[in-house]
Scaffold this active site. Structure first.
Site, PDB file in Angstrom:
ATOM      1  N   CYS A  23      -3.478  -7.669   4.591  1.00  0.00           N
ATOM      2  CA  CYS A  23      -4.098  -6.537   3.854  1.00  0.00           C
ATOM      3  C   CYS A  23      -4.664  -5.605   4.749  1.00  0.00           C
ATOM      4  O   CYS A  23      -5.010  -4.530   4.541  1.00  0.00           O
ATOM      5  CB  CYS A  23      -5.039  -6.935   2.912  1.00  0.00           C
ATOM      6  N   HIS A  68       1.124   7.662  -5.846  1.00  0.00           N
ATOM      7  CA  HIS A  68       1.544   8.081  -4.517  1.00  0.00           C
ATOM      8  C   HIS A  68       0.488   8.644  -3.579  1.00  0.00           C
ATOM      9  O   HIS A  68       0.879   9.670  -2.958  1.00  0.00           O
ATOM     10  CB  HIS A  68       2.974   8.938  -4.763  1.00  0.00           C
ATOM     11  N   GLU A 123      -3.054  -5.254  -9.009  1.00  0.00           N
ATOM     12  CA  GLU A 123      -2.465  -4.887  -7.637  1.00  0.00           C
ATOM     13  C   GLU A 123      -1.219  -5.603  -7.911  1.00  0.00           C
ATOM     14  O   GLU A 123      -0.223  -5.128  -7.264  1.00  0.00           O
ATOM     15  CB  GLU A 123      -3.494  -5.466  -6.651  1.00  0.00           C
TER      16      GLU A 123
END
Length: 134
Positions: A23, A68, A123
């Site tokens: 991550c 986005h 997520e």
């Protein structure tokens, strides 16, 4: 107590600086957010809230603010490069975790006057983080 939950979806990118795993690299998520509202009484239409109202209010903000978008901590060293390249960015004071997003969305919906009690951000299909004030 009456309770409803509205699910919305959005895509975003981030990275978690100093994370020991993968991550720490720039990556993206196709996230799902669950917004839970509660009320002891129903409105004149027999609802806690019209699903369309929460979809319009929260959905528009999520689309404009988060969808986005690349969320990065204000001290991320890649920030100047992406800014120079004209990339869409949201610079935040905290690490852009799912927990951070849950609280961010909760605060926005709450300020809109909705009786929100919990926001969860998924997520992945198997990992979510939630925020509620108590």
């Amino acid at each position: 107590m009456y309770r409803i939950t509205k699910n919305l979806s959005f895509c975003y990118g981030h990275r978690l600086m100093n994370h020991p795993g993968k991550c720490r690299h720039l990556h993206g998520h196709s996230a799902r957010v669950e917004i839970t509202l509660e009320s002891e009484q129903l409105n004149e239409q027999g609802m806690v809230c019209d699903f369309a109202d929460i979809k319009q209010f929260a959905g528009q903000w999520i689309n404009e603010t988060l969808d986005h978008n690349m969320l990065l901590h204000k001290n991320d060293p890649v920030l100047p490069l992406l800014q120079e390249a004209g990339e869409r960015l949201m610079v935040v004071d905290e690490h852009p975790t799912a927990e951070f997003l849950a609280k961010l969305i909760y605060n926005y919906v709450s300020k809109g006057g909705f009786p929100v009690t919990k926001v969860s951000v998924w997520e992945t299909d198997s990992s979510s983080a939630s925020y509620s004030p108590a």
